[in-house]
Design an enzyme around this catalytic site. Structure first.
Site, PDB file in Angstrom:
ATOM      1  N   ARG A  53       0.901 -15.020 -30.183  1.00 53.24           N
ATOM      2  CA  ARG A  53       0.565 -13.673 -29.456  1.00 53.24           C
ATOM      3  C   ARG A  53       0.478 -12.512 -30.115  1.00 53.24           C
ATOM      4  O   ARG A  53      -0.353 -11.628 -29.881  1.00 53.24           O
ATOM      5  CB  ARG A  53       1.814 -13.602 -28.341  1.00 53.24           C
ATOM      6  CG  ARG A  53       1.570 -14.700 -27.283  1.00 53.24           C
ATOM      7  CD  ARG A  53       2.853 -14.767 -26.237  1.00 53.24           C
ATOM      8  NE  ARG A  53       4.064 -15.269 -27.055  1.00 53.24           N
ATOM      9  CZ  ARG A  53       5.340 -15.352 -26.803  1.00 53.24           C
ATOM     10  NH1 ARG A  53       5.269 -14.632 -25.509  1.00 53.24           N
ATOM     11  NH2 ARG A  53       6.081 -15.976 -27.285  1.00 53.24           N
TER      12      ARG A  53
ATOM     13  N   CYS B  53       1.762 -28.460 -25.297  1.00 51.23           N
ATOM     14  CA  CYS B  53       1.780 -27.613 -23.946  1.00 51.23           C
ATOM     15  C   CYS B  53       2.457 -28.130 -22.883  1.00 51.23           C
ATOM     16  O   CYS B  53       2.308 -29.434 -22.549  1.00 51.23           O
ATOM     17  CB  CYS B  53       0.279 -27.275 -23.779  1.00 51.23           C
ATOM     18  SG  CYS B  53      -0.044 -26.284 -22.211  1.00 51.23           S
TER      19      CYS B  53
ATOM     20  N   ASN C 112       5.830 -22.259 -35.973  1.00 52.61           N
ATOM     21  CA  ASN C 112       5.162 -21.416 -34.903  1.00 52.61           C
ATOM     22  C   ASN C 112       6.258 -21.280 -33.836  1.00 52.61           C
ATOM     23  O   ASN C 112       7.445 -21.725 -33.539  1.00 52.61           O
ATOM     24  CB  ASN C 112       4.233 -22.368 -34.099  1.00 52.61           C
ATOM     25  CG  ASN C 112       3.569 -21.556 -32.957  1.00 52.61           C
ATOM     26  OD1 ASN C 112       3.631 -22.182 -31.840  1.00 52.61           O
ATOM     27  ND2 ASN C 112       3.248 -20.397 -32.875  1.00 52.61           N
ATOM     28  N   GLY C 113       6.323 -20.126 -33.398  1.00 47.71           N
ATOM     29  CA  GLY C 113       7.215 -19.459 -32.315  1.00 47.71           C
ATOM     30  C   GLY C 113       8.002 -18.365 -32.689  1.00 47.71           C
ATOM     31  O   GLY C 113       8.793 -18.494 -33.790  1.00 47.71           O
TER      32      GLY C 113
ATOM     33  N   HIS D 223       6.294 -26.205 -33.097  1.00 52.29           N
ATOM     34  CA  HIS D 223       6.883 -24.892 -32.324  1.00 52.29           C
ATOM     35  C   HIS D 223       8.374 -25.083 -32.158  1.00 52.29           C
ATOM     36  O   HIS D 223       8.923 -26.067 -31.745  1.00 52.29           O
ATOM     37  CB  HIS D 223       6.268 -24.985 -30.839  1.00 52.29           C
ATOM     38  CG  HIS D 223       6.399 -23.854 -29.977  1.00 52.29           C
ATOM     39  ND1 HIS D 223       5.342 -23.305 -29.259  1.00 52.29           N
ATOM     40  CD2 HIS D 223       7.448 -22.615 -30.064  1.00 52.29           C
ATOM     41  CE1 HIS D 223       6.259 -22.100 -28.481  1.00 52.29           C
ATOM     42  NE2 HIS D 223       7.339 -21.895 -28.940  1.00 52.29           N
TER      43      HIS D 223
END
Length: 346
Positions: free
Chosen positions: A244, A110, A221-222, A181
């Site tokens: 998302r 993050c 991820n991503g 990510h």
């Protein structure tokens, strides 16, 4: 699926070997992946590994609420922790194991200013030795898997050797599963939202990481939006984590078990999802909860189908009202034609 809002307080047995299936997981998302969303997601997929929102060590150890509460139906379930103090992280990991969590994940991805000010999140990529100490401290007090979610780099430190040095240092203390990510993070100048969109994706770097460290469990991820894209990643990696898209278009989860995990089970229709959510919602309302605490996570259930706008609008305009009950949900469903309700295709 039965309704049981109690928390399992019995640690798993024989957890020294990491046997979690990480083929498909749903990313931890602040304000989104709360226990109501996770229950909703679990209805559609028995195999997806679910993650909590990131919870800071300070909230768990000093906060007034129960930040470890979850529905027992959510398993397999991982707790994502934010922090950089090995002693505090160890205390939280021990509590997580006692509460029955299947995994503890350390947030090293993050990029928000608030997270950086607390010295955790993506800024920790610059301190691999500290991250390794944190992992080691947690592993000393529990047998459940300790994993790390990180980026491919931060700011100007975005070379492949920078990433591999981080991975090797943390792995040396026993972390064998990493979620990557596939974007670097800019710690200054971009918002968290921009950091999810502006830095370019570099899937090849994650693939290379798996080739160079085949003994590690590597998930990516991503930017993943479809199960077909997930299949392409799984041809080279151990797992995919979707964020998302799994929230905004949740019905994508309805075929995860069949398409990605090899299960030969019926695909739940949207109508069945709503029917199975009703007892859970009613239990929540009976305990003094608000309808929109749950229905806000269901807004995207009919994304792309005729009547989806009416569904979204009716829930958005009415579910937050003080006396809103299950009838609001049923009325919203009437905006979607019966053919769409009966669909079994994601």
């Amino acid at each position: 699926m039965s309704i049981n809002n109690s928390v399992n307080t019995t640690p798993k047995t024989d957890t020294s070997i990491d046997t979690l299936d990480r083929t498909f997981s749903i990313a931890p998302m602040l304000d989104w992946t709360d226990r109501h969303y996770r229950y909703f997601a679990r209805l559609m997929s028995a195999k997806a590994l679910l993650y909590t929102e990131m919870v800071t060590t300070g909230a768990i150890l000093q906060g007034k609420g129960d930040y470890l509460a979850y529905n027992t139906e959510e398993h397999p379930l991982a707790l994502q922790l934010g922090g950089s103090n090995p002693v505090d992280l160890a205390s939280c990991a021990k509590l997580a194991a006692e509460r029955g969590y299947d995994e503890v994940n350390l947030n090293v991805g993050c990029p928000s200013d608030r997270v950086q000010n607390g010295r955790f999140g993506a800024c920790l990529m610059a301190e691999p030795e500290l991250v390794a100490q944190c992992v080691d401290a947690m592993k000393q007090v529990t047998d459940i898997p300790i994993t790390v979610k990180t980026r491919i780099g931060i700011d100007e430190q975005d070379s492949y050797p920078f990433l591999t040095d981080f991975i090797e240092t943390v792995n040396a203390k026993g972390c064998t599963a990493f979620i990557i990510h596939a974007r670097k993070a800019w710690l200054h100048g971009l918002s968290p939202k921009e950091n999810r969109e502006i830095p370019p994706l570099d899937y090849d770097r994650v693939y290379q990481l798996k080739r160079d460290y085949p003994q590690l469990n590597i998930s990516i991820n991503g930017g993943i939006k479809t199960l077909q894209e997930a299949k392409l990643h799984l041809a080279q990696l151990d797992g995919v984590m979707v964020g998302r898209e799994a929230y905004q278009n949740p019905y994508i989860l309805a075929q995860v078990d069949q398409q990605l995990c090899g299960l030969d089970s019926p695909v739940m229709t949207r109508e069945q999802v709503i029917e199975q959510m009703i007892p859970y919602i009613e239990a929540h309302l009976a305990q003094g909860g608000r309808l929109n605490h749950i229905t806000r996570h269901m807004i995207g259930l009919f994304q792309g189908l005729p009547g989806s706008r009416g569904w979204r609008r009716h829930l958005s305009e009415n579910a937050h009202k003080p006396n809103a009950d299950i009838n609001v949900l049923l009325a919203a469903a009437k905006f979607v034609d019966s053919q769409a309700l009966a669909e079994t295709q994601a």
